[in-house]
Design a protein around this motif. Structure first.
Motif, PDB file in Angstrom:
ATOM      1  N   SER A 293       7.901   4.303   6.559  1.00 33.99           N
ATOM      2  CA  SER A 293       6.329   4.860   6.092  1.00 33.99           C
ATOM      3  C   SER A 293       6.134   4.711   4.659  1.00 33.99           C
ATOM      4  O   SER A 293       6.808   4.427   4.067  1.00 33.99           O
ATOM      5  CB  SER A 293       6.136   6.357   6.610  1.00 33.99           C
ATOM      6  N   LYS A 294       4.978   4.627   4.181  1.00 27.37           N
ATOM      7  CA  LYS A 294       4.505   4.333   2.828  1.00 27.37           C
ATOM      8  C   LYS A 294       5.040   5.350   2.019  1.00 27.37           C
ATOM      9  O   LYS A 294       5.019   6.587   2.396  1.00 27.37           O
ATOM     10  CB  LYS A 294       2.820   4.545   2.891  1.00 27.37           C
ATOM     11  N   PRO A 295       5.530   5.106   0.661  1.00 27.36           N
ATOM     12  CA  PRO A 295       6.123   6.034   0.125  1.00 27.36           C
ATOM     13  C   PRO A 295       5.105   7.130  -0.319  1.00 27.36           C
ATOM     14  O   PRO A 295       4.066   6.797  -0.809  1.00 27.36           O
ATOM     15  CB  PRO A 295       6.545   5.041  -1.191  1.00 27.36           C
ATOM     16  N   GLN A 296       5.470   8.015  -0.535  1.00 29.68           N
ATOM     17  CA  GLN A 296       4.687   9.536  -0.877  1.00 29.68           C
ATOM     18  C   GLN A 296       4.580   9.573  -2.290  1.00 29.68           C
ATOM     19  O   GLN A 296       3.508   9.952  -2.981  1.00 29.68           O
ATOM     20  CB  GLN A 296       5.208  10.663  -0.270  1.00 29.68           C
ATOM     21  N   ARG A 297       5.778   9.310  -3.003  1.00 29.80           N
ATOM     22  CA  ARG A 297       5.582   9.150  -4.545  1.00 29.80           C
ATOM     23  C   ARG A 297       4.702   8.077  -5.301  1.00 29.80           C
ATOM     24  O   ARG A 297       4.572   7.370  -4.679  1.00 29.80           O
ATOM     25  CB  ARG A 297       6.993   9.244  -5.340  1.00 29.80           C
ATOM     26  N   ASP A 298       3.995   8.549  -6.370  1.00 30.77           N
ATOM     27  CA  ASP A 298       3.155   7.561  -7.054  1.00 30.77           C
ATOM     28  C   ASP A 298       4.073   6.413  -7.870  1.00 30.77           C
ATOM     29  O   ASP A 298       3.346   5.650  -8.327  1.00 30.77           O
ATOM     30  CB  ASP A 298       2.207   8.345  -7.870  1.00 30.77           C
ATOM     31  N   ASN A 299       5.282   6.764  -8.077  1.00 28.43           N
ATOM     32  CA  ASN A 299       6.090   5.792  -9.089  1.00 28.43           C
ATOM     33  C   ASN A 299       6.755   4.625  -8.283  1.00 28.43           C
ATOM     34  O   ASN A 299       7.776   3.982  -8.753  1.00 28.43           O
ATOM     35  CB  ASN A 299       7.225   6.497  -9.565  1.00 28.43           C
ATOM     36  N   TRP A 300       6.244   4.346  -6.950  1.00 31.22           N
ATOM     37  CA  TRP A 300       6.817   3.106  -6.478  1.00 31.22           C
ATOM     38  C   TRP A 300       6.199   1.835  -6.934  1.00 31.22           C
ATOM     39  O   TRP A 300       5.078   1.539  -7.164  1.00 31.22           O
ATOM     40  CB  TRP A 300       6.780   3.172  -4.988  1.00 31.22           C
ATOM     41  N   LEU A 301       7.142   0.727  -6.987  1.00 30.35           N
ATOM     42  CA  LEU A 301       6.675  -0.493  -7.369  1.00 30.35           C
ATOM     43  C   LEU A 301       6.622  -1.398  -6.190  1.00 30.35           C
ATOM     44  O   LEU A 301       5.884  -2.355  -6.406  1.00 30.35           O
ATOM     45  CB  LEU A 301       7.652  -1.077  -8.792  1.00 30.35           C
ATOM     46  N   ILE A 302       7.595  -1.438  -5.495  1.00 30.59           N
ATOM     47  CA  ILE A 302       7.769  -2.213  -4.166  1.00 30.59           C
ATOM     48  C   ILE A 302       8.133  -1.386  -3.031  1.00 30.59           C
ATOM     49  O   ILE A 302       8.808  -0.454  -3.390  1.00 30.59           O
ATOM     50  CB  ILE A 302       8.947  -3.398  -4.687  1.00 30.59           C
ATOM     51  N   TRP A 303       7.609  -1.693  -1.935  1.00 28.03           N
ATOM     52  CA  TRP A 303       7.979  -0.939  -0.606  1.00 28.03           C
ATOM     53  C   TRP A 303       8.353  -2.170   0.319  1.00 28.03           C
ATOM     54  O   TRP A 303       7.640  -2.844   0.773  1.00 28.03           O
ATOM     55  CB  TRP A 303       6.609  -0.310  -0.053  1.00 28.03           C
ATOM     56  N   GLN A 304       9.767  -1.859   0.656  1.00 24.69           N
ATOM     57  CA  GLN A 304      10.313  -2.669   1.847  1.00 24.69           C
ATOM     58  C   GLN A 304      10.108  -1.819   3.174  1.00 24.69           C
ATOM     59  O   GLN A 304      10.458  -0.786   3.432  1.00 24.69           O
ATOM     60  CB  GLN A 304      11.701  -2.682   1.744  1.00 24.69           C
ATOM     61  N   TYR A 305       8.983  -2.476   3.872  1.00 26.14           N
ATOM     62  CA  TYR A 305       8.496  -1.741   5.010  1.00 26.14           C
ATOM     63  C   TYR A 305       9.055  -2.068   6.554  1.00 26.14           C
ATOM     64  O   TYR A 305       8.817  -1.361   7.298  1.00 26.14           O
ATOM     65  CB  TYR A 305       7.110  -2.043   5.408  1.00 26.14           C
ATOM     66  N   ASN A 306      10.052  -3.106   6.394  1.00 24.58           N
ATOM     67  CA  ASN A 306      10.563  -3.413   7.494  1.00 24.58           C
ATOM     68  C   ASN A 306      11.825  -4.137   7.098  1.00 24.58           C
ATOM     69  O   ASN A 306      12.361  -5.111   6.281  1.00 24.58           O
ATOM     70  CB  ASN A 306       9.722  -4.339   8.497  1.00 24.58           C
ATOM     71  N   ASN A 307      13.185  -3.703   7.962  1.00 21.41           N
ATOM     72  CA  ASN A 307      14.377  -4.373   7.528  1.00 21.41           C
ATOM     73  C   ASN A 307      14.735  -5.532   8.342  1.00 21.41           C
ATOM     74  O   ASN A 307      15.672  -6.493   8.169  1.00 21.41           O
ATOM     75  CB  ASN A 307      15.357  -3.218   7.995  1.00 21.41           C
ATOM     76  N   SER A 308      13.847  -5.997   9.348  1.00 22.08           N
ATOM     77  CA  SER A 308      14.075  -6.861  10.334  1.00 22.08           C
ATOM     78  C   SER A 308      12.967  -7.353  10.987  1.00 22.08           C
ATOM     79  O   SER A 308      12.793  -6.810  12.221  1.00 22.08           O
ATOM     80  CB  SER A 308      15.252  -6.927  11.150  1.00 22.08           C
ATOM     81  N   THR A 309      12.013  -8.118  10.627  1.00 21.45           N
ATOM     82  CA  THR A 309      11.025  -8.759  11.235  1.00 21.45           C
ATOM     83  C   THR A 309      10.599 -10.166  10.903  1.00 21.45           C
ATOM     84  O   THR A 309      10.939 -10.700   9.865  1.00 21.45           O
ATOM     85  CB  THR A 309       9.948  -7.785  11.031  1.00 21.45           C
ATOM     86  N   SER A 310       9.619 -10.438  11.561  1.00 25.13           N
ATOM     87  CA  SER A 310       9.319 -11.874  11.341  1.00 25.13           C
ATOM     88  C   SER A 310       8.227 -12.108  10.129  1.00 25.13           C
ATOM     89  O   SER A 310       7.352 -11.023   9.954  1.00 25.13           O
ATOM     90  CB  SER A 310       8.751 -12.884  12.416  1.00 25.13           C
ATOM     91  N   ILE A 311       7.972 -13.326   9.564  1.00 28.58           N
ATOM     92  CA  ILE A 311       6.997 -13.221   8.421  1.00 28.58           C
ATOM     93  C   ILE A 311       5.760 -13.704   9.208  1.00 28.58           C
ATOM     94  O   ILE A 311       5.661 -14.348  10.022  1.00 28.58           O
ATOM     95  CB  ILE A 311       7.312 -14.438   7.483  1.00 28.58           C
ATOM     96  N   PRO A 312       4.770 -12.805   8.919  1.00 30.97           N
ATOM     97  CA  PRO A 312       3.339 -13.067   9.569  1.00 30.97           C
ATOM     98  C   PRO A 312       2.932 -14.651   9.378  1.00 30.97           C
ATOM     99  O   PRO A 312       3.091 -15.167   8.388  1.00 30.97           O
ATOM    100  CB  PRO A 312       2.399 -12.449   8.787  1.00 30.97           C
ATOM    101  N   GLY A 313       2.830 -15.072  10.791  1.00 30.60           N
ATOM    102  CA  GLY A 313       2.299 -16.527  10.821  1.00 30.60           C
ATOM    103  C   GLY A 313       3.277 -17.398  10.835  1.00 30.60           C
ATOM    104  O   GLY A 313       3.042 -18.683  11.000  1.00 30.60           O
ATOM    105  N   TYR A 314       4.498 -17.171  10.663  1.00 36.81           N
ATOM    106  CA  TYR A 314       5.918 -18.023  10.623  1.00 36.81           C
ATOM    107  C   TYR A 314       6.320 -18.234  11.840  1.00 36.81           C
ATOM    108  O   TYR A 314       6.850 -16.981  12.206  1.00 36.81           O
ATOM    109  CB  TYR A 314       6.480 -17.743   9.635  1.00 36.81           C
TER     110      TYR A 314
END
Length: 253
Positions: free
Chosen positions: A206-227
């Motif tokens: 889920s989207k980080p709740q804190r405001d200090n995030w720079l990068i968000w890894q949202y999935n540990n194992s998935t395909s790249i969109p369109g690839y």
């Protein structure tokens, strides 16, 4: 009155037109099915990807378990940045580090290196492993320290004070040696450390709740969109746009 004679080729001409219309209909149907299939496939592949308008900058994190990478293909499928595993703890270096680094330099991808923090060895020993492995090699993006539980710490939990001390020491040493302002990657097992750091890469479904995030890894194992490739990736988005990415880029001067 003479009887009108029907041309002998009339029936054949009608048959040809009929067959042609059928072929046109089949061709249009195949085209529509192909287009629909492509749309559905892209929807499936994009499932879970944060809004592309809001978070247009896509990135991946790689280590030796991901095998050989076609970085040009990644670039062509809208990947903008890549983080390559360099080291872990005091003794481990990634088998694909040299190969990944040499080949990504032939693309326009921004890239950086990451180290997996150990709680069983000192910051000094880990820093020596980093410098021995990378020497003076520096990515175009800031160095990342990945903090996550492993082994016995998955049950016991991360030793908070010890972890903070190790990470702080590594941050300082890396800043003094390479000039990088480190990014700290935290997941569910280490998120309790988030209030101690300002540049954070969160690993969370889920989207980080804190405001200090720079990068968000949202999935540990998935395909790249369109690839259409069979590989799965750890996908992340940057909190910002291309200008935000450019602001992170560092020179080797």
């Amino acid at each position: 009155m003479k009887k009108r004679v029907q041309p002998i080729y009339s029936d054949k001409s009608q048959d040809i037109k009929k067959h042609r219309n059928i072929l046109i209909f089949i061709a249009i149907t195949i085209l529509m099915i192909s287009l629909l299939t492509g749309v559905i496939l892209r929807k499936i592949q994009s499932a879970g990807r944060p809004n592309e308008i809001q978070y247009p900058i896509l990135g991946v994190m790689l280590d030796q378990s991901d095998g050989y990478q076609d970085f040009v293909a990644l670039q062509n499928h809208k990947v903008k940045f890549v983080y390559i595993k360099a080291t872990q703890g005091a003794n481990f270096s990634d088998d694909f580090l040299e190969s990944n680094t040499s080949r990504i330099k032939g693309t326009q991808l921004q890239y950086g290196f990451f180290h997996v923090v150990s709680f069983d060895t000192t910051a000094k020993e880990q820093f020596e492993n980093i410098t021995k492995t990378l020497v003076m090699q520096r990515g175009t993006l800031p160095f990342v320290l990945k903090v996550s539980s492993y082994g016995k710490y998955e049950q016991e939990g991360i030793p908070k004070k010890k972890a903070i001390k190790i990470v702080d020491t590594l941050k300082t040493d890396i800043k003094n040696y390479y000039g990088d302002n480190c990014i700290i990657q935290l997941d569910d097992s280490s998120k309790k450390l988030s209030s101690y750091f300002s540049r954070i890469w969160y690993v969370s479904e889920s989207k980080p709740q804190r405001d200090n995030w720079l990068i968000w890894q949202y999935n540990n194992s998935t395909s790249i969109p369109g690839y259409a490739g069979e590989k799965s990736y750890r996908l992340s988005v940057l909190n910002g746009n291309v200008d935000s990415l450019n602001s992170l880029v560092q020179t080797n001067e």
